[in-house]
Design a protein around this motif. Sequence first.
Motif, PDB file in Angstrom:
ATOM      1  N   ALA A  96       0.849  -1.203   0.000  1.00 63.59           N
ATOM      2  CA  ALA A  96       0.000   0.000   0.000  1.00 63.59           C
ATOM      3  C   ALA A  96       0.877   1.244   0.000  1.00 63.59           C
ATOM      4  O   ALA A  96       1.901   1.319   0.653  1.00 63.59           O
ATOM      5  N   GLY A  97       0.448   2.238  -0.793  1.00 59.66           N
ATOM      6  CA  GLY A  97       1.167   3.506  -0.891  1.00 59.66           C
ATOM      7  C   GLY A  97       2.345   3.485  -1.838  1.00 59.66           C
ATOM      8  O   GLY A  97       3.110   4.457  -1.892  1.00 59.66           O
ATOM      9  N   GLN A  98       2.485   2.434  -2.630  1.00 56.00           N
ATOM     10  CA  GLN A  98       3.620   2.340  -3.548  1.00 56.00           C
ATOM     11  C   GLN A  98       3.293   3.079  -4.856  1.00 56.00           C
ATOM     12  O   GLN A  98       2.199   2.967  -5.390  1.00 56.00           O
ATOM     13  N   LEU A  99       4.283   3.866  -5.357  1.00 52.23           N
ATOM     14  CA  LEU A  99       4.127   4.620  -6.611  1.00 52.23           C
ATOM     15  C   LEU A  99       4.255   3.674  -7.794  1.00 52.23           C
ATOM     16  O   LEU A  99       5.256   2.960  -7.924  1.00 52.23           O
ATOM     17  N   ILE A 100       3.227   3.673  -8.626  1.00 49.83           N
ATOM     18  CA  ILE A 100       3.288   2.803  -9.807  1.00 49.83           C
ATOM     19  C   ILE A 100       3.352   3.603 -11.114  1.00 49.83           C
ATOM     20  O   ILE A 100       3.744   3.063 -12.138  1.00 49.83           O
ATOM     21  N   GLN A 101       2.979   4.893 -11.103  1.00 51.47           N
ATOM     22  CA  GLN A 101       3.010   5.670 -12.354  1.00 51.47           C
ATOM     23  C   GLN A 101       2.930   7.158 -12.025  1.00 51.47           C
ATOM     24  O   GLN A 101       2.173   7.577 -11.137  1.00 51.47           O
ATOM     25  N   THR A 102       3.717   7.975 -12.766  1.00 48.23           N
ATOM     26  CA  THR A 102       3.611   9.431 -12.725  1.00 48.23           C
ATOM     27  C   THR A 102       2.948   9.881 -14.017  1.00 48.23           C
ATOM     28  O   THR A 102       3.412   9.540 -15.109  1.00 48.23           O
ATOM     29  N   ALA A 143     -14.752   6.811  -9.699  1.00 49.00           N
ATOM     30  CA  ALA A 143     -13.637   6.036  -9.130  1.00 49.00           C
ATOM     31  C   ALA A 143     -13.063   6.707  -7.905  1.00 49.00           C
ATOM     32  O   ALA A 143     -11.945   6.399  -7.483  1.00 49.00           O
ATOM     33  N   ALA A 144     -13.828   7.621  -7.328  1.00 48.29           N
ATOM     34  CA  ALA A 144     -13.293   8.365  -6.180  1.00 48.29           C
ATOM     35  C   ALA A 144     -12.982   7.442  -5.005  1.00 48.29           C
ATOM     36  O   ALA A 144     -12.033   7.693  -4.254  1.00 48.29           O
ATOM     37  N   ASN A 145     -13.796   6.401  -4.821  1.00 51.51           N
ATOM     38  CA  ASN A 145     -13.577   5.479  -3.710  1.00 51.51           C
ATOM     39  C   ASN A 145     -12.988   4.166  -4.179  1.00 51.51           C
ATOM     40  O   ASN A 145     -13.309   3.087  -3.676  1.00 51.51           O
ATOM     41  N   ASN A 146     -12.105   4.228  -5.167  1.00 55.96           N
ATOM     42  CA  ASN A 146     -11.473   3.026  -5.717  1.00 55.96           C
ATOM     43  C   ASN A 146     -10.680   2.344  -4.609  1.00 55.96           C
ATOM     44  O   ASN A 146      -9.823   2.972  -3.966  1.00 55.96           O
ATOM     45  N   PRO A 147     -10.942   1.063  -4.362  1.00 58.96           N
ATOM     46  CA  PRO A 147     -10.249   0.378  -3.252  1.00 58.96           C
ATOM     47  C   PRO A 147      -8.829  -0.024  -3.586  1.00 58.96           C
ATOM     48  O   PRO A 147      -8.062  -0.396  -2.677  1.00 58.96           O
ATOM     49  N   ASN A 148      -8.465   0.062  -4.852  1.00 56.07           N
ATOM     50  CA  ASN A 148      -7.149  -0.447  -5.257  1.00 56.07           C
ATOM     51  C   ASN A 148      -6.104   0.657  -5.432  1.00 56.07           C
ATOM     52  O   ASN A 148      -4.935   0.476  -5.098  1.00 56.07           O
ATOM     53  N   PHE A 149      -6.513   1.794  -5.980  1.00 52.29           N
ATOM     54  CA  PHE A 149      -5.549   2.834  -6.312  1.00 52.29           C
ATOM     55  C   PHE A 149      -6.064   4.185  -5.848  1.00 52.29           C
ATOM     56  O   PHE A 149      -7.274   4.394  -5.689  1.00 52.29           O
ATOM     57  N   THR A 150      -5.122   5.077  -5.689  1.00 51.53           N
ATOM     58  CA  THR A 150      -5.451   6.462  -5.365  1.00 51.53           C
ATOM     59  C   THR A 150      -4.554   7.384  -6.183  1.00 51.53           C
ATOM     60  O   THR A 150      -3.537   6.946  -6.747  1.00 51.53           O
ATOM     61  N   ASN A 174       1.903  20.196 -12.054  1.00 49.27           N
ATOM     62  CA  ASN A 174       1.426  19.688 -13.338  1.00 49.27           C
ATOM     63  C   ASN A 174       1.706  18.203 -13.513  1.00 49.27           C
ATOM     64  O   ASN A 174       1.638  17.687 -14.628  1.00 49.27           O
ATOM     65  N   THR A 175       2.012  17.503 -12.422  1.00 56.00           N
ATOM     66  CA  THR A 175       2.146  16.051 -12.461  1.00 56.00           C
ATOM     67  C   THR A 175       1.324  15.455 -11.329  1.00 56.00           C
ATOM     68  O   THR A 175       0.933  16.136 -10.371  1.00 56.00           O
ATOM     69  N   ALA A 176       1.049  14.149 -11.456  1.00 57.27           N
ATOM     70  CA  ALA A 176       0.303  13.435 -10.411  1.00 57.27           C
ATOM     71  C   ALA A 176       0.867  12.031 -10.299  1.00 57.27           C
ATOM     72  O   ALA A 176       1.397  11.482 -11.275  1.00 57.27           O
ATOM     73  N   TRP A 177       0.729  11.459  -9.081  1.00 58.29           N
ATOM     74  CA  TRP A 177       1.212  10.104  -8.841  1.00 58.29           C
ATOM     75  C   TRP A 177       0.017   9.161  -8.710  1.00 58.29           C
ATOM     76  O   TRP A 177      -0.988   9.494  -8.081  1.00 58.29           O
ATOM     77  N   ILE A 178       0.144   7.986  -9.289  1.00 55.40           N
ATOM     78  CA  ILE A 178      -0.809   6.898  -9.096  1.00 55.40           C
ATOM     79  C   ILE A 178      -0.188   5.963  -8.057  1.00 55.40           C
ATOM     80  O   ILE A 178       0.888   5.405  -8.283  1.00 55.40           O
ATOM     81  N   LEU A 179      -0.867   5.813  -6.905  1.00 52.18           N
ATOM     82  CA  LEU A 179      -0.358   5.027  -5.787  1.00 52.18           C
ATOM     83  C   LEU A 179      -1.290   3.856  -5.502  1.00 52.18           C
ATOM     84  O   LEU A 179      -2.501   3.923  -5.756  1.00 52.18           O
ATOM     85  N   THR A 180      -0.721   2.817  -4.993  1.00 55.47           N
ATOM     86  CA  THR A 180      -1.549   1.669  -4.572  1.00 55.47           C
ATOM     87  C   THR A 180      -2.189   1.991  -3.237  1.00 55.47           C
ATOM     88  O   THR A 180      -1.602   2.670  -2.383  1.00 55.47           O
ATOM     89  N   ARG A 181      -3.417   1.508  -3.069  1.00 55.35           N
ATOM     90  CA  ARG A 181      -4.130   1.758  -1.819  1.00 55.35           C
ATOM     91  C   ARG A 181      -4.061   0.539  -0.888  1.00 55.35           C
ATOM     92  O   ARG A 181      -4.354   0.651   0.293  1.00 55.35           O
ATOM     93  N   ARG A 182      -3.655  -0.596  -1.400  1.00 57.99           N
ATOM     94  CA  ARG A 182      -3.627  -1.804  -0.590  1.00 57.99           C
ATOM     95  C   ARG A 182      -2.483  -2.680  -1.052  1.00 57.99           C
ATOM     96  O   ARG A 182      -1.793  -2.401  -2.042  1.00 57.99           O
ATOM     97  N   GLY A 183      -2.287  -3.782  -0.375  1.00 58.29           N
ATOM     98  CA  GLY A 183      -1.356  -4.815  -0.775  1.00 58.29           C
ATOM     99  C   GLY A 183      -2.109  -6.113  -0.987  1.00 58.29           C
ATOM    100  O   GLY A 183      -3.341  -6.140  -1.057  1.00 58.29           O
ATOM    101  N   LEU A 204      -6.701   4.995 -17.493  1.00 58.54           N
ATOM    102  CA  LEU A 204      -5.373   4.404 -17.351  1.00 58.54           C
ATOM    103  C   LEU A 204      -5.559   2.905 -17.094  1.00 58.54           C
ATOM    104  O   LEU A 204      -6.273   2.506 -16.188  1.00 58.54           O
ATOM    105  N   THR A 205      -4.957   2.099 -17.947  1.00 58.05           N
ATOM    106  CA  THR A 205      -5.041   0.640 -17.813  1.00 58.05           C
ATOM    107  C   THR A 205      -3.866   0.145 -16.980  1.00 58.05           C
ATOM    108  O   THR A 205      -2.709   0.425 -17.307  1.00 58.05           O
ATOM    109  N   VAL A 206      -4.182  -0.579 -15.906  1.00 62.55           N
ATOM    110  CA  VAL A 206      -3.157  -1.100 -14.994  1.00 62.55           C
ATOM    111  C   VAL A 206      -3.224  -2.616 -15.035  1.00 62.55           C
ATOM    112  O   VAL A 206      -4.270  -3.220 -14.760  1.00 62.55           O
ATOM    113  N   ARG A 207      -2.120  -3.223 -15.423  1.00 61.78           N
ATOM    114  CA  ARG A 207      -2.057  -4.687 -15.445  1.00 61.78           C
ATOM    115  C   ARG A 207      -1.331  -5.195 -14.205  1.00 61.78           C
ATOM    116  O   ARG A 207      -0.409  -4.539 -13.707  1.00 61.78           O
ATOM    117  N   LEU A 208      -1.766  -6.351 -13.743  1.00 59.58           N
ATOM    118  CA  LEU A 208      -1.142  -6.990 -12.586  1.00 59.58           C
ATOM    119  C   LEU A 208      -0.126  -7.999 -13.091  1.00 59.58           C
ATOM    120  O   LEU A 208      -0.448  -8.884 -13.888  1.00 59.58           O
TER     121      LEU A 208
END
Length: 785
Positions: free
Chosen positions: A496-502, A525-532, A539-548, A578-582
């Motif tokens: 949880a909280g890991q940066l996966i994409q800028t 997707a405001a309450n997305n359980p997987n990502f935040t 002018n940039t944003a981080w896509i972070l994991t919300r869980r493990g 944004l498409t996120v593959r596992l």
Amino acid sequence: MGVRLHLPASFLPLTLGILTLLPHSLLGKAVDEGNSRNSELLQRVKRGWVWNQFFVLEEYTGLEPLYIGKLHSDMDKGDGSIKYILTGEGAGSTFTIDDGTGDIHAIQRLDREVKSQYVLRAQARNRLTDRPLEPESEFIVKIQDINDNEPKFLDGPYQASVPEMSKIGTSVIQVTATDADDPTYGNSARVVYSILEGQPYFSVDAKTGVVRVSLADMDRETRENYTVVIQAKDMGGQLGGLAGTTTVNITLSDVNDNPPMFDQRLYQMSVPESAPVGSVVGRIWARDRDIGVNAEMKYSIIDGDGRDTFDISTDPTNLFGIITVKKPLNFESKPSYTLKVEGTNTHLDPSFRHRGNFKDVTIVHVSVEDVDEPPLFDQPAYYVELPEDAEIGTVVKMVSARDPDSANNTVRYSIERSSDPEKFFYIEITSGSLMTVRLLDREEIGWHNITVLAMEMNNPTQISSVTVAVKVLDVNDNPPSLAHYMDTYVCENAKAGQLIQTVTAVDPDDPLGGQHFYYSLAPEAANNPNFTLRDNQDNTAWILTRRGGWSQQDQTVFYLPVFVSDGEQPVQTSTSTLTVRLCSCDHEGNVMTCNAEAYSLSSTKTKVLLPCFICSVMILLMLSLRSHRKKPYLCDEEENVHENIVRYDDEGGGEEDTEAFDIAAMWNPREVHHPLGKVRKDMLPEIESLSRYVPQVCVVGGGGDSNVHGYVLAKLLEADMDPCAPPYDSLQTYAYEGEGSVAESLSSLQSGASNTDHEYDYLNDWGPRFKKLAEMYAVCLDVSV
């Protein structure tokens, strides 16, 4: 033993005074060793002869050889046992000796100027034994001069010059004559000079030969060249002397002794008003009788109402004054000018300042000729700023040009099409109102450099142009969107909280304060359980994991909608997925494998659904084309058909055709109003052609519903934006069928009831007038098939 010297009687008076007997040791030549031995055998006795010198006059012209003298030895007994021998210069050729008697003769003509003396040697020998009786002795024969050469000027004829107006006694040149006679003998070489020709202008010094000026104030402008003949006479100029002459050509050199003078007191010149700056108007000349640098002039405009409009300079010869245009001319504002011009010598001689100022003044009158000039714009160039969201018909700029001539002809305006190839703008032909006819897009074209032409109505050859620079101002009309790739991955071992994409965004707009983007997850997707998503405010944003605890067995692909907005008004937003593959990753986060099952399934579904979708679209398109082909090409209601403006390119249905039009309807444009649809790409409105036929006033701001021109313009734009309208300049409907045409009836009013397909190949046989119609229906048939 004694010496006897016999000379001719005629030489005795001349030689007795100079002939002396001298010891041989002073006059004779040393005896060589051989002769000494022979002398000792003959018993050495006192020498019996001594030779000194003989004198003989040059230029003997007698027939017999000239007797010079006789040599005789005391040992000569007269029995012929002694032989006399003569050697030395000229012996045998010029001089001979009788070997028996010792008589010496000259057998050649002698010339002192060629050779003045001869050195000879004589010896007495025994005729039988050839033994010398006396040592060889030397004597000299001198040639006496006579006056046989006249003086000669070796350097003549002479060329000389002297400044004009020189004073008496001024030296001009020195001449020298040479006399070949002996200067040490008498007066044969004494030369005296005299002048034979050239008086009273010049004289010559009798002794030195110096030629001098003998007449004051000789003027080159009156006479320039003189020929002087000088004589040189020998014998001191006495009677009987010989004389020679030479010629001295004397030229008077110029001095600045004459002031300049204009050949006219008033010059009349003319120049067209269209003459560019620097054009030559004419030339003037202040004549100077002097030549060369003394005649060089400098001109200047010292007074007159044209001193600021015209300029004057000296030509390359420094003689003439060239009047040129200094400022643009205008016949209408000032048709003539007067110049007061002064000409001055540039090289003055202080000796002649008493003769005046060496300058002169003249008047030049310049007339400006009227020419038909092209229209003149009120500005050399125009600059306009226009927002890109300006509506069609917005007046960009009002350009103005006028005929500068007194006729003041009417001016008509147009746009040079090469400067606006895509026809974004239109200019009203009479008022000069430049307006838009297409929507502008700064992101496509940021600048428009329009060339506007102004033409005189009565003389189409008189055309001028001006540049209108239109800067398209940015309007926030483009939403931002995510940049780069829209795919990323997350590892199964991610916490949880890991940066996966800028993520970053781009926006084609260019706000003054720079770009500023705001990021968030889409509302769904405001309450997305997987990502935040975290907005970094840069002018940039981080896509972070919300869980493990990720597992590919649960889900392999996640779709995350990202909402982006800009900071300008009106705010533009967009949502990108944004498409996120596992994926399975090693302990360093490197991807090892990713489950592609979802992608395979998605691809299979796409392959099945895509043909079905294409077939559905084609069926709908065919039905639509069939319905439109069976309907007349008229989208307006029938009661409003007559409101269209008609321009005939072909023959109509005759006089009865006029019943289809009611001009009164054009004065009430509010009856019909249809919303503008998509702009047609195949045809642009030919607004210029209509403006030639419809008198109107300037359309400002697109207003004025009661204005006929505005109404026509609006209807044309509406027709061009209507995809149902045929590709003509305007729409013509016929209430009466035409007759006599190979095409028969062209009306589609009665074809709406028929659902039968038509073949339109026969349109190609109707000639070039129906070429466009044939091409259009051919396209329709291809689409339906």
